[in-house]
Design a protein around this motif. Structure first.
Motif, PDB file in Angstrom:
ATOM      1  N   ASN A 538       0.831  -1.204   0.000  1.00  0.00           N
ATOM      2  CA  ASN A 538       0.000   0.000   0.000  1.00  0.00           C
ATOM      3  C   ASN A 538       0.868   1.258   0.000  1.00  0.00           C
ATOM      4  O   ASN A 538       2.094   1.196  -0.114  1.00  0.00           O
ATOM      5  N   GLU A 623     -12.068   6.815  -3.251  1.00  0.00           N
ATOM      6  CA  GLU A 623     -12.547   5.724  -2.396  1.00  0.00           C
ATOM      7  C   GLU A 623     -11.854   4.395  -2.692  1.00  0.00           C
ATOM      8  O   GLU A 623     -11.851   3.482  -1.861  1.00  0.00           O
ATOM      9  N   TYR A 624     -11.263   4.252  -3.873  1.00  0.00           N
ATOM     10  CA  TYR A 624     -10.614   2.998  -4.242  1.00  0.00           C
ATOM     11  C   TYR A 624      -9.138   2.965  -3.842  1.00  0.00           C
ATOM     12  O   TYR A 624      -8.538   1.883  -3.837  1.00  0.00           O
ATOM     13  N   ASP A 627      -7.377   0.360  -1.419  1.00  0.00           N
ATOM     14  CA  ASP A 627      -8.183  -0.853  -1.302  1.00  0.00           C
ATOM     15  C   ASP A 627      -7.487  -1.977  -2.064  1.00  0.00           C
ATOM     16  O   ASP A 627      -6.783  -1.738  -3.059  1.00  0.00           O
ATOM     17  N   ARG A 640     -13.289  -6.799  -3.559  1.00  0.00           N
ATOM     18  CA  ARG A 640     -12.618  -5.579  -3.113  1.00  0.00           C
ATOM     19  C   ARG A 640     -12.709  -5.512  -1.594  1.00  0.00           C
ATOM     20  O   ARG A 640     -13.792  -5.597  -1.024  1.00  0.00           O
ATOM     21  N   ASP A 641     -11.558  -5.382  -0.948  1.00  0.00           N
ATOM     22  CA  ASP A 641     -11.494  -5.263   0.508  1.00  0.00           C
ATOM     23  C   ASP A 641     -10.823  -3.941   0.887  1.00  0.00           C
ATOM     24  O   ASP A 641      -9.994  -3.412   0.140  1.00  0.00           O
ATOM     25  N   HIS A 642     -11.161  -3.468   2.084  1.00  0.00           N
ATOM     26  CA  HIS A 642     -10.637  -2.177   2.544  1.00  0.00           C
ATOM     27  C   HIS A 642      -9.851  -2.360   3.836  1.00  0.00           C
ATOM     28  O   HIS A 642     -10.421  -2.645   4.885  1.00  0.00           O
ATOM     29  N   GLU A 644      -8.158  -1.105   7.107  1.00  0.00           N
ATOM     30  CA  GLU A 644      -8.304   0.032   8.021  1.00  0.00           C
ATOM     31  C   GLU A 644      -7.311  -0.153   9.155  1.00  0.00           C
ATOM     32  O   GLU A 644      -7.259  -1.215   9.782  1.00  0.00           O
ATOM     33  N   ARG A 655     -15.717  -4.671   1.072  1.00  0.00           N
ATOM     34  CA  ARG A 655     -16.466  -3.670   0.333  1.00  0.00           C
ATOM     35  C   ARG A 655     -17.301  -4.405  -0.725  1.00  0.00           C
ATOM     36  O   ARG A 655     -17.000  -5.550  -1.066  1.00  0.00           O
TER      37      ARG A 655
END
Length: 950
Positions: A538, A623-624, A627, A640-642, A644, A655
């Motif tokens: 990331n 927003e993407y 992710d 699609r996962d987020h 945190e 998501r």
């Protein structure tokens, strides 16, 4: 129909050479007599007795000689163990294989499967030592009546009198044979009397319909009936109130043939009229070409009776034991052309899917990457799944390019042919890097002609090929300049330089590895998981991988040990491992991941995942960003996962799925964003979705590359290989991480440059954005632009990510100076970031154990980390070797620790020494803990009692 049923364990003599806790190996006569001889079928759902009882309570009198035989019902690793007795059988893998547990009944106990995760999935039951005769006679029931006559609720009239049917499922439902002609021959129904009823069995499972009884009065407080068949929403028995049609009870079968009794409490409905409704609206028809129709799309029923008190049945079917699956997912298409496949997909608003390339231009694309010229390097995996003899490989590397921005890869070159079992590719640092078991290969590039500039170099060998879809894969440059990859659990590798002896090789059979392109060091970065086939980083350089069968998402920490699908960790003192970072799974129910295949669209599609992309392309909506995307193979959808931030790591949330492919042949294996922010995806398009060692089950003629574009994306032509070094520095500020990564790799290849270093240090010092500081830090590291003093100074940086990464880079060479170690100790005592403490812990695992004390003693005092997802176990992995260095000090550190698991783990580790000195230290600890009278040390006291006695 039997009004009385008995469950009596077999007391017979079996043949075979049997040993306590061992599998049956031969068929020599055995005259051993067993007082209690139980036979169970083992599956992930639980252990089943011959009468269908799930995890039955097994009973014996004290002193009985007991044998429990389990037979594997599936291709899955299982065993059986007794918890208190601490004995277990051999492990079985193949379907139909058996193993036994033999012991003398002494006390009640728990039996379970010791394979990680299987007990939690439901493989656990009770063994009870009882007094007296073991018998389970059941009271006699009464047939309900209407107008003074018994109703035909047991079908003994041989007709459907008192019932009315709709549809076709109950046209000829009464069966008189067992095995039944309507079921598979090995299915034992276990009915008594003349008849039982089935809505079609396995022969006519496609039929649907209902069967409804006449209403009758509830005259007794309890009822029971027998049921079996599908554990599916649309194959069920319902009891309804006659006046309002309110459903007062419902149940399905549990996916087994044996008729089992179901008890219903009707006390609330005494003297009211009810009726029975049997429902079968499940066709079981599979829309997946190679998946057979569901044989459990039916229901069997018999013998509805009233009882004056609650009857007890040894094989009672209870709702809590049934794991109901939803209907099969609808799949709209199969075997589409590339153009039609793109049209069938359903991306979100603002996005479009185009076909970039298809057969015959690309066939069997198994891996790919994007180079600094924004071109796709694609490997065609013609050799998979069977490696060819040396020199006879058929794989090849193609280079694709979109020359006019229409989304089509209109330019195609062949870079190399004749490769063997390639499973991963990356480009950079002067060449092509290939994972091709048993080798990690390097091919120098003639950049002007896009041809090899020299022969293939075998950098490493020893990569295993036991399971050819779990070999080294998903090659990707990390922010630190290392080449990263993943590796599956059922392939066993001993990696080293060609010709290296075993002592100089590194074992890996699940996890993440890395290789340095200039120092040529190889190491395992993290251990565990299952068959990961995707890794990405990331904005903060945090790696994540996607996996299969077990939960799918892991935040990867250097030196961590993660939940394994199978097998043991190489370190035997790994008493627990780090679990998934996700707060969800992508399959339905609790029956296990495989049971959810093709029924899990609502959850994400199923357990099998391929590819990993953390979107940092810069042009998609915000927003993407950050992710993580993965392909769900069984679900034919793009998950699609987020992630945190949470504590020292992340909690990964689901998501909404990005899109469905709506095509059961779709098999995206990986995806990456390009210079314009669009995403390319390779599709191993094949009707067979599962790995098989048989090459004939795979289609060898198809393959696709798709492009996902947002309306914000703009096609660009880019060639960073021609950029000046200062331009490459400026690319570290670009919104699209494609530029950042490509530029960093080129800077790394070009080597140290004082002007580059000066410009990067200005970004590191002055840019307010933490991600830009990190980019400068990573680029400085890979170009050797920071001294140790400069990195130590960064330990005081305001940003926790900068401090954390400085720790990792300082420990890169597995040694740190006394000054650096002193600063680490200060951070351990004073830093308020759990992330920093995690990086410190990870760094300690890299350095000599004798140097770890001060840092670890400080970290174990951080009570705020006791419930952290990662730190308690990471601290154990770092602390465990200290028991060997100084046992007394290690026990003292654990005793003082604010993290509760450290003490019991250290006690277990010291107990394993088995020396008189270690026992004395444990006894001294036991005496001290006994004086504290603290309930917090209950587990430690128990372990000490076992180690040195009460």
């Amino acid at each position: 129909m039997s009004l009385t049923r008995f469950f009596i364990p077999l007391i017979v003599v079996f043949s075979g050479v049997l040993h306590d806790g061992n599998a049956q190996q031969t068929s020599k006569p055995d005259t051993t007599r067993f007082d209690r001889d139980y036979a169970l079928e083992a599956s992930m759902v639980g252990y089943f007795s011959p009468d269908g009882a799930r995890n039955p309570t097994l009973k014996a009198n004290k002193g009985d000689r007991v044998r429990i035989t389990i037979t594997n019902a599936e291709l899955m690793t299982h065993d059986i163990a007794l918890e208190k007795m601490a004995i277990k059988s051999k492990t079985i893998l193949e379907k139909g294989m058996s193993t036994t547990l033999i012991f003398t009944a002494d006390k009640s106990d728990t039996y379970y499967c010791s394979v990680p995760g299987h007990r939690a999935a439901g493989m656990v039951g009770r063994f009870e030592v009882v007094e007296g005769v073991i018998s389970t006679a059941v009271m006699q029931g009464m047939i309900p009546q209407k107008d003074g006559r018994p109703l035909n609720l047991n079908f003994e009239t041989g007709t459907l009198k008192d019932w009315s049917a709709t549809g076709t499922a109950f046209t000829e439902p009464l069966i008189t044979e067992d095995p039944s002609p309507m079921h598979e021959k090995d299915m034992k129904i276990g009915f008594e009397g003349k008849y039982f009823l089935s809505s079609g069995g396995t022969v006519n499972a496609k039929s649907t319909g209902t069967l409804t009884s006449v209403p009758f009065k509830v005259t007794h407080p309890f009822a029971a009936f027998r049921v079996s068949g599908g554990a599916l929403e649309d194959t069920r028995v319902e009891l309804l109130l006659a006046g309002t049609h309110e459903i007062i009870f419902h149940i399905t079968g549990q996916g087994r043939a044996n008729l089992q009794p179901v008890v219903v409490d009707l006390q609330r409905y005494l003297n009211q009229d009810i009726y029975i409704k049997l429902i079968d609206n499940e066709t079981g028809i599979s829309q997946i070409p190679y998946i057979p129709h569901d044989k459990w799309a039916h229901i069997n029923f018999d013998d509805f009776l009233f009882y004056p008190t609650r009857p007890e049945f040894p094989n009672e079917l209870k709702q809590k034991d049934i794991i109901i699956l939803p209907p099969l997912d609808p799949v709209l298409n199969a075997g589409l052309s590339g153009v039609e496949a793109a049209k069938a997909m359903t991306p979100p608003k603002g996005f479009k899917i185009t076909l970039a390339a298809a057969e015959p231009d690309v066939v069997r694309p198994i891996c790919f990457t994007i180079d600094a010229k924004n071109r796709l390097w694609v490997v065609e995996g013609h050799t998979y799944p069977v490696p060819a003899p040396e020199g006879q490989g058929k794989d090849r590397i193609l280079i694709f390019e979109d020359t006019n921005g229409d989304g089509t890869l209109d330019k195609r070159k062949v870079f190399m042919e004749g490769l063997n079992l390639v499973s991963g590719i990356e480009v950079g640092m002067g060449g092509v890097w290939l994972g091709a078991a048993p080798y990690l290969l390097f091919i120098p590039i003639d950049a002007k002609n896009d041809k090899p500039a020299g022969p293939i170099q075998k950098l490493l060998d020893g990569w295993g090929m036991q399971d050819t879809h779990e070999t080294l894969n998903s090659l990707r440059w990390g922010p630190d300049g290392w080449l990263y990859g993943t590796h599956g659990v059922f392939t066993h590798s001993k990696v080293g330089k060609p010709g290296a002896p075993d002592a100089e090789r590194t074992k890996i059979n699940a996890g993440v590895w890395r290789y340095h392109p200039t120092t040529h060091q190889f190491e395992v970065f993290a251990e565990g998981t299952s068959n990961p086939w995707g890794i990405d980083f990331n904005d903060y350089g945090q790696p994540f991988i996607t996996a299969c069968v077990i939960p799918h998402m892991y935040h990867i920490i250097q030196n961590a040990r993660y939940q394994r699908q199978a097998g043991q960790h190489f370190n035997p003192y790994t008493y627990d491992d780090i679990k998934t970072a996700a707060d969800h799974v992508h399959w339905v129910g609790e029956r296990g991941p495989h049971a959810g295949n093709f029924r899990s669209a609502a959850k994400g599609g199923g357990h099998a995942h391929a590819g990993a992309m953390i979107y940092l392309g810069g042009s998609w909506p915000e927003e993407y960003r950050n992710d993580i995307f993965m392909n769900n193979i069984n679900g034919a959808r793009f998950n699609r996962d987020h992630p945190e931030r949470s504590g020292s790591g992340y909690t990964v949330q689901h998501r909404p799925d990005f899109m469905a492919m709506n095509d059961s042949w779709s098999q995206w294996l990986n995806f990456k964003y390009d210079a314009g922010g669009s995403v390319f995806a390779i599709d191993w398009y094949d009707k067979n979705q599962c790995h098989s060692p048989n090459p004939d089950v795979h289609d060898k003629t198809m393959g696709r590359i798709f492009k996902i574009s947002h309306e914000n994306d703009k096609w660009v032509q880019a060639d960073l290989s021609k950029a000046s070094s200062m331009e490459l520095v400026n690319y570290q500020l670009h919104a699209n991480d494609w530029y950042v990564r490509q530029a960093r790799t080129i800077l790394q290849e070009r080597g140290p440059d004082k002007k580059v270093h000066k410009a990067l240090k200005e970004i590191l010092a002055q840019n307010p954005d933490a991600t830009r500081k990190l980019r400068a830090l990573w680029a400085l590291h890979v170009t050797k632009g920071l001294t140790e003093k400069e990195m130590v100074d960064l330990l005081a940086n305001d940003n926790e990510y900068v401090r954390s990464w400085s720790i990792q880079l300082l420990a890169e060479n597995k040694t740190v100076s006394p000054e650096t170690l002193k600063r680490f100790a200060e951070l351990a005592k004073n830093d308020n970031s759990a992330l920093v403490r995690l990086y410190l812990t990870s760094a300690m695992i890299r350095i000599e154990p004798s140097q770890r004390w001060e840092v670890l003693e400080a970290l174990t005092q951080k009570a705020e980390d006791k419930d952290d997802h990662n730190l308690p176990l990471m601290l154990w992995y770092a602390s465990e070797p200290l028991s060997v260095v100084d046992t007394k000090r290690a026990l003292q550190m654990a005793e003082m620790s604010k993290l509760p698991k450290l003490l019991p783990y250290t006690i277990q580790r010291v107990t394993a020494f088995g020396t008189e000195d270690s026992k004395k230290l444990l006894k001294d600890l036991k005496d001290r803990l006994g004086k504290s009278h603290s309930h917090a040390n209950h587990e430690s006291q128990r372990l000490l009692d076992e180690a040195v006695g009460k």
